[in-house]
Design an enzyme around this catalytic site. Structure first.
Site, short mmCIF file in Angstrom:
data_model
loop_
_atom_site.label_atom_id
_atom_site.label_comp_id
_atom_site.label_asym_id
_atom_site.label_seq_id
_atom_site.Cartn_x
_atom_site.Cartn_y
_atom_site.Cartn_z
N LYS A 232 -0.68 5.03 -1.31
CA LYS A 232 0.04 3.78 -1.64
C LYS A 232 1.21 3.68 -0.52
CE LYS A 232 2.72 0.95 -4.96
NZ LYS A 232 2.92 1.04 -6.44
N LYS B 57 -4.00 1.28 -1.24
CA LYS B 57 -3.00 0.07 -1.69
C LYS B 57 -2.07 0.20 -0.61
CE LYS B 57 -0.21 -1.75 -5.05
NZ LYS B 57 0.67 -1.39 -6.00
N TYR C 183 -6.76 -10.48 -7.37
CA TYR C 183 -6.36 -11.54 -8.30
C TYR C 183 -7.43 -12.74 -8.19
CZ TYR C 183 -2.13 -9.11 -8.01
OH TYR C 183 -1.09 -8.10 -8.11
C1 PBG Z 1 4.49 -0.91 -9.22
C2 PBG Z 1 3.44 -1.83 -8.45
C3 PBG Z 1 3.48 -2.46 -7.24
C4 PBG Z 1 2.03 -3.21 -7.12
C5 PBG Z 1 1.14 -2.50 -8.30
N1 PBG Z 1 1.99 -1.75 -9.10
C6 PBG Z 1 4.73 -3.07 -6.44
C7 PBG Z 1 5.40 -1.80 -5.78
O1 PBG Z 1 5.14 -0.84 -5.68
O2 PBG Z 1 6.50 -2.13 -5.32
C8 PBG Z 1 1.81 -3.98 -6.19
C9 PBG Z 1 0.74 -4.95 -6.43
C10 PBG Z 1 0.84 -6.10 -5.62
O3 PBG Z 1 1.63 -6.26 -4.67
O4 PBG Z 1 -0.43 -6.89 -6.06
N2 PBG Z 1 4.43 0.47 -8.83
#
Ligand code: PBG
Length: 329
Positions: free
Chosen positions: A201, A255, A319
């Site tokens: 991530k 991600k 989404y």
């Molecule tokens: C939280 C989380 C995030 C997303 C999913 N879980 C945001 C972040 O890490 O700040 C992002 C999902 C998206 O942007 O669609 N940990």
């Protein structure tokens, strides 16, 4: 690799007719490939639009059955729940994450009661929707502390498992949390709860609209670069994935999605495990706004989703998943 040459070899021959293109296609998309994120809000009978994400809404629990009915009818295998809690419930340590009557817990119970195992439920394990500072972990002397955060994440995991969550998805990027969560789950008899690790991530600006959707945008004063990955790196992603698999992850996530197709492909090739891609909020908003403004037509949606399959993803958090029947038609 190339076994012939022009003019006897003509690659356009296979492309000439629609039936032939269909016959030779390498990747396909089906509803089975999708996970549908659902944003939750407190209260009753509300469906709130999210200005930065056209076409995406936050629902109160009594309004989610319509969304889930349609997801099941379309053949979507799993939903992912994300809460937007009231600001007064947020604090430094995100304690609402451990409240058995919090939004996510109530939603899990409701969905399980109504749908049994007709659809899977995935829940994030992270503190950002619950903390007043918007970070995924606890802060001590201006640092996001790793091991202390894990202790809270373990309890959040156990609680969500107890409520009936099928797939726990740690999205916090603390070191070592997968192993500790797996161990705690096993000790408490939750051997069958799956772990989908957000293993690779990245610290990304593509999360902007999501933070708006869960209401952490205003509270977050700094970036998440001390725990989420640097977008310049790919070897590091392989190390993250390798560790999480060793610690017991059943599936891993990459991600954001589209800017990281190289990572999806490498993870799939190297580790041969289920790899999921998250087409994140910023990707969704860019595409959707461009379609609304008629800069591109709506076929870009399928094209963007197919890219994940071509790269090797098993499934996609998107989404668009609530409209997948229309999109795949
Ligand atoms: C939280 C989380 C995030 C997303 C999913 N879980 C945001 C972040 O890490 O700040 C992002 C999902 C998206 O942007 O669609 N940990």
């Amino acid at each position: 690799m190339i076994t012939g040459k022009y003019p006897n070899l003509r690659l356009r021959r296979n492309r000439k007719q629609s039936w032939s293109r269909r016959l030779t296609q390498e990747s396909t998309l089906s509803p089975n490939d999708f996970i549908l994120p659902i944003f939750l809000i407190d209260g009753s009978n509300k469906k709130e639009s999210i200005s930065s994400m056209p076409g995406v809404y936050r629902y109160t629990i009594n309004r989610i059955s319509k969304v889930i009915d349609r997801a099941i009818k379309n053949g979507i295998p799993m939903v992912a729940l994300f809460p937007k809690i009231k600001n007064r419930l947020k604090n430094e340590i995100g304690s609402e994450s451990l409240n058995e009557n919090n939004l996510v817990c109530k939603a899990i119970i409701e969905i399980k009661k109504r749908y049994k195992n007709k659809i899977g439920i995935m829940c994030d394990v992270a503190l950002d929707p619950y903390t007043s500072h918007g970070h995924d972990g606890l802060i001590r002397s201006n640092q996001i502390v790793n091991d202390e955060t894990i202790e809270v994440l373990i309890n959040q995991s156990l609680l969500q498992a107890e409520m009936g969550c099928d797939v726990l998805a740690p999205s916090d990027m603390m070191d070592g949390r997968i192993g500790k969560i797996r161990k705690a789950l096993d000790e408490k008899g939750y051997q069958n709860v799956q772990i989908l690790s957000y293993a690779a991530k990245y610290a990304s600006s593509f999360y902007g609209p999501f933070r708006d959707a869960v209401g952490s945008k205003g509270s977050l004063k700094s970036d998440k670069k001390t725990y989420q990955m640097d977008f310049r790196n790919s070897d590091e992603a392989m190390r993250e994935v390798a560790l999480d698999i060793k610690e017991g992850a059943d599936m891993v996530m990459v991600k954001p999605g589209m800017p990281y197709l190289d990572i999806i492909k490498s993870v799939k090739e190297k580790f041969k495990i289920p790899v999921f891609a998250y087409q994140v909020s910023g990707e969704y908003s860019l595409i959707s706004n461009a379609i609304q403004k008629k800069l591109v037509n709506e076929d870009v949606v399928v094209e963007s989703l197919m890219a994940f399959k071509r790269a090797g993803a098993n499934a996609i958090v998107s989404y668009y998943a609530d409209r997948i029947d229309k999109i795949l038609k």
